[in-house]
Design an enzyme around this catalytic site. Structure first.
Site, PDB file in Angstrom:
ATOM      1  N   CYS A  98       7.268   1.077  -4.718  1.00  0.00           N
ATOM      2  CA  CYS A  98       6.581   0.909  -5.997  1.00  0.00           C
ATOM      3  C   CYS A  98       5.480   1.965  -6.092  1.00  0.00           C
ATOM      4  O   CYS A  98       5.180   2.651  -5.112  1.00  0.00           O
ATOM      5  CB  CYS A  98       5.994  -0.486  -6.134  1.00  0.00           C
ATOM      6  SG  CYS A  98       5.555  -0.883  -7.852  1.00  0.00           S
ATOM      7  N   LYS A 141      11.408 -10.652 -11.130  1.00  0.00           N
ATOM      8  CA  LYS A 141      10.003 -10.642 -10.732  1.00  0.00           C
ATOM      9  C   LYS A 141       9.164 -10.948 -11.969  1.00  0.00           C
ATOM     10  O   LYS A 141       9.196 -10.216 -12.952  1.00  0.00           O
ATOM     11  CB  LYS A 141       9.649  -9.270 -10.164  1.00  0.00           C
ATOM     12  CG  LYS A 141       8.173  -9.147  -9.779  1.00  0.00           C
ATOM     13  CD  LYS A 141       7.901  -7.853  -9.036  1.00  0.00           C
ATOM     14  CE  LYS A 141       6.412  -7.690  -8.767  1.00  0.00           C
ATOM     15  NZ  LYS A 141       6.110  -6.413  -8.104  1.00  0.00           N
ATOM     16  N   ARG A 178      -3.176  -8.087  -4.593  1.00  0.00           N
ATOM     17  CA  ARG A 178      -3.757  -6.900  -5.229  1.00  0.00           C
ATOM     18  C   ARG A 178      -5.044  -6.496  -4.539  1.00  0.00           C
ATOM     19  O   ARG A 178      -5.389  -5.316  -4.503  1.00  0.00           O
ATOM     20  CB  ARG A 178      -3.924  -7.138  -6.725  1.00  0.00           C
ATOM     21  CG  ARG A 178      -2.550  -7.209  -7.395  1.00  0.00           C
ATOM     22  CD  ARG A 178      -2.624  -7.452  -8.883  1.00  0.00           C
ATOM     23  NE  ARG A 178      -1.270  -7.645  -9.426  1.00  0.00           N
ATOM     24  CZ  ARG A 178      -1.016  -8.062 -10.655  1.00  0.00           C
ATOM     25  NH1 ARG A 178      -2.025  -8.315 -11.479  1.00  0.00           N
ATOM     26  NH2 ARG A 178       0.226  -8.213 -11.060  1.00  0.00           N
ATOM     27  N   ARG A 221       0.778  -6.413 -16.457  1.00  0.00           N
ATOM     28  CA  ARG A 221       2.130  -5.898 -16.218  1.00  0.00           C
ATOM     29  C   ARG A 221       3.191  -6.594 -17.082  1.00  0.00           C
ATOM     30  O   ARG A 221       4.377  -6.559 -16.774  1.00  0.00           O
ATOM     31  CB  ARG A 221       2.489  -6.086 -14.741  1.00  0.00           C
ATOM     32  CG  ARG A 221       1.555  -5.439 -13.751  1.00  0.00           C
ATOM     33  CD  ARG A 221       2.274  -5.124 -12.453  1.00  0.00           C
ATOM     34  NE  ARG A 221       1.420  -5.006 -11.292  1.00  0.00           N
ATOM     35  CZ  ARG A 221       0.578  -3.995 -11.056  1.00  0.00           C
ATOM     36  NH1 ARG A 221       0.449  -3.020 -11.933  1.00  0.00           N
ATOM     37  NH2 ARG A 221      -0.140  -3.980  -9.950  1.00  0.00           N
ATOM     38  N   GLU A 228      18.950 -10.116 -15.423  1.00  0.00           N
ATOM     39  CA  GLU A 228      18.324  -9.131 -14.519  1.00  0.00           C
ATOM     40  C   GLU A 228      19.124  -8.993 -13.223  1.00  0.00           C
ATOM     41  O   GLU A 228      19.376  -7.890 -12.748  1.00  0.00           O
ATOM     42  CB  GLU A 228      16.891  -9.562 -14.163  1.00  0.00           C
ATOM     43  CG  GLU A 228      15.854  -9.306 -15.243  1.00  0.00           C
ATOM     44  CD  GLU A 228      15.404  -7.849 -15.281  1.00  0.00           C
ATOM     45  OE1 GLU A 228      15.984  -7.012 -14.571  1.00  0.00           O
ATOM     46  OE2 GLU A 228      14.470  -7.555 -16.047  1.00  0.00           O
ATOM     47  N   LYS A 288      11.033 -13.751  -7.242  1.00  0.00           N
ATOM     48  CA  LYS A 288       9.615 -13.682  -6.921  1.00  0.00           C
ATOM     49  C   LYS A 288       8.766 -14.048  -8.117  1.00  0.00           C
ATOM     50  O   LYS A 288       9.045 -13.542  -9.197  1.00  0.00           O
ATOM     51  CB  LYS A 288       9.297 -12.241  -6.503  1.00  0.00           C
ATOM     52  CG  LYS A 288       7.851 -11.972  -6.209  1.00  0.00           C
ATOM     53  CD  LYS A 288       7.653 -10.514  -5.916  1.00  0.00           C
ATOM     54  CE  LYS A 288       6.159 -10.266  -5.775  1.00  0.00           C
ATOM     55  NZ  LYS A 288       5.853  -8.888  -5.651  1.00  0.00           N
ATOM     56  N   SER A 318       1.477 -13.975  -2.289  1.00  0.00           N
ATOM     57  CA  SER A 318       0.130 -14.077  -1.730  1.00  0.00           C
ATOM     58  C   SER A 318      -0.643 -15.291  -2.239  1.00  0.00           C
ATOM     59  O   SER A 318      -1.287 -15.993  -1.462  1.00  0.00           O
ATOM     60  CB  SER A 318      -0.647 -12.792  -2.026  1.00  0.00           C
ATOM     61  OG  SER A 318      -0.727 -12.553  -3.424  1.00  0.00           O
ATOM     62  N   TYR A 360       3.941 -14.744   4.111  1.00  0.00           N
ATOM     63  CA  TYR A 360       2.765 -14.469   4.931  1.00  0.00           C
ATOM     64  C   TYR A 360       2.591 -15.516   6.028  1.00  0.00           C
ATOM     65  O   TYR A 360       1.743 -15.371   6.893  1.00  0.00           O
ATOM     66  CB  TYR A 360       1.510 -14.389   4.038  1.00  0.00           C
ATOM     67  CG  TYR A 360       1.662 -13.319   2.969  1.00  0.00           C
ATOM     68  CD1 TYR A 360       1.380 -11.988   3.263  1.00  0.00           C
ATOM     69  CD2 TYR A 360       2.140 -13.622   1.701  1.00  0.00           C
ATOM     70  CE1 TYR A 360       1.557 -10.994   2.310  1.00  0.00           C
ATOM     71  CE2 TYR A 360       2.324 -12.640   0.738  1.00  0.00           C
ATOM     72  CZ  TYR A 360       2.030 -11.328   1.052  1.00  0.00           C
ATOM     73  OH  TYR A 360       2.224 -10.342   0.112  1.00  0.00           O
TER      74      TYR A 360
HETATM   75  C1  PBG Z   1       3.891  -4.262  -6.361  1.00  0.00           C
HETATM   76  C2  PBG Z   1       3.980  -5.610  -5.752  1.00  0.00           C
HETATM   77  C3  PBG Z   1       3.209  -6.748  -6.041  1.00  0.00           C
HETATM   78  C4  PBG Z   1       3.600  -7.721  -5.120  1.00  0.00           C
HETATM   79  C5  PBG Z   1       4.616  -7.170  -4.350  1.00  0.00           C
HETATM   80  N1  PBG Z   1       4.851  -5.873  -4.770  1.00  0.00           N
HETATM   81  C6  PBG Z   1       2.092  -6.941  -6.978  1.00  0.00           C
HETATM   82  C7  PBG Z   1       2.317  -6.815  -8.418  1.00  0.00           C
HETATM   83  O1  PBG Z   1       3.432  -6.698  -8.914  1.00  0.00           O
HETATM   84  O2  PBG Z   1       1.302  -6.781  -9.110  1.00  0.00           O
HETATM   85  C8  PBG Z   1       3.014  -9.088  -5.011  1.00  0.00           C
HETATM   86  C9  PBG Z   1       3.212  -9.743  -3.697  1.00  0.00           C
HETATM   87  C10 PBG Z   1       2.328 -10.900  -3.417  1.00  0.00           C
HETATM   88  O3  PBG Z   1       1.563 -11.383  -4.269  1.00  0.00           O
HETATM   89  O4  PBG Z   1       2.393 -11.369  -2.291  1.00  0.00           O
HETATM   90  N2  PBG Z   1       4.674  -4.017  -7.453  1.00  0.00           N
END
Ligand code: PBG
Length: 325
Positions: A122, A197, A207, A219, A235, A250, A276, A315
């Site tokens: 990314c 996602k 973040r 986003r 998707e 996700k 997270s 995690y």
């Molecule tokens: C980046 C990405 C994100 C996460 C994984 N890859 C953040 C986002 O899309 O803003 C989030 C993972 C998490 O919260 O554990 N594109």
């Protein structure tokens, strides 16, 4: 089917042995993938305050952490890089000696082929504006971003990644990456598509960890609306057509219905990302003594597997792998 009193559902619950023998779902260390963060230019690993037990790693501490995960039997790691310098195009992302490329090499040297090293692909950690693609004004450009994704994929492949996992939610990203890999001799390198996602509020702690929050806006023009589930099936169908080898849902916990539908509809290797914010909530409640960390963690992972995940990115991997050993 007989009914009460001939049938008593409690009979098969009566002992630990019966419960274990008739469990429909199991969780094993080999189902778990740990996200890890590697930061350029720091002398010591830095704790991530919102994610107890997690760090922005140095190369050394990254390798050590990966070794501990491997010793506990985890499936592997998902690597995120945080560069020292950011620019509008995120050019650090495809530098052959960039931070993530260095990390991938070090991890492969350490883990060999017994464990999987997955490269998140990314731009948000690499761009100074924090969006997942290049901009035209406030718009994130789709097709121009794909060209950069293709370059990142090749550099990650050259660094030794076992799997490329694009998470930017640009249309056509899987096809672009597949074509780039194939034309550079990496036709056997698999793609784990972040196929569905959502634009979720549960990415907050990540973040902080990855230093990838958008500097303006959000986003929602590229990640999905939490209202939609049929959209996720489209998707996933598109990503499979474009060449995805495995698909991801996700976040996990608010989207277990999506996970089940994706698994049932496509029967594809399916990964769920226990993100997270989901981790931080559980850990905060446990720290307050409001829930039992071990029991809540194992129940969470079991629920995600029961809903259809083959692999869980989480995690909780390190502690859970130890508890499950
Ligand atoms: C980046 C990405 C994100 C996460 C994984 N890859 C953040 C986002 O899309 O803003 C989030 C993972 C998490 O919260 O554990 N594109």
């Amino acid at each position: 089917m007989s009914s009460f009193p001939d049938m008593r559902m409690r009979r098969l619950r009566a002992t630990p042995g019966l419960r274990r023998a008739f469990a429909e779902t199991t969780v094993a260390p080999a189902d778990l993938v740990a996200p890890l963060f590697l930061k350029e230019g720091i002398a010591d690993r830095t704790p991530i305050s919102s994610m107890p037990g997690h760090f922005q790693h140095t190369l050394d501490s990254l390798v050590k952490e990966a070794r501990e995960l491997a010793e506990r039997g985890a499936a592997g790691v998902l690597l995120f890089g945080i560069p020292a310098h950011k620019d509008p195009r995120g050019s650090g992302s495809y530098d052959s000696d960039g931070i993530v490329q260095q990390g991938l090499k070090a991890l492969k040297d350490e883990l060999g082929n017994e464990h999987v090293v997955i490269a998140d692909l990314c731009l948000c950690e690499y761009t100074d504006h924090g969006h997942c693609g290049v901009l035209d004004g406030d718009d994130v450009l789709n097709d121009a971003t794909l060209e950069i994704y293709a370059r990142i994929a090749i550099s990650q492949a050259e660094a030794g990644a076992d799997m490329i996992a694009p998470s930017g939610m640009m249309d056509g990203q899987v096809a672009a990456i597949r074509a780039a890999l194939d034309s550079h001799g990496y036709e056997n390198l698999p793609i784990l598509a972040y196929a569905t996602k959502y634009a979720s509020s549960f990415y907050g702690p990540f973040r902080e960890a990855a230093e990838g929050a958008p500097r303006f806006g959000d986003r929602r023009a590229y990640q999905q609306d939490p209202a939609n589930a049929y959209e996720s099936l489209r998707e996933v169908a598109l990503d499979i057509e474009e060449g995805a080898d495995a698909v991801m849902v996700k976040p996990a916990l608010g989207y277990l219905d999506v996970l089940r539908r994706v698994k049932d509809t496509f029967g594809y290797p399916t990964v769920a990302y226990n993100v997270s914010g989901e981790y931080s909530m559980l850990m905060a409640a446990a720290a307050n003594g409001w829930i039992d960390e071990r029991a809540a963690t194992l129940e969470t992972l079991m629920s995600i597997k029961r809903a259809g995940a083959d692999v869980v990115v989480t995690y909780h991997s390190k502690k859970a792998a130890e508890w499950l050993a």
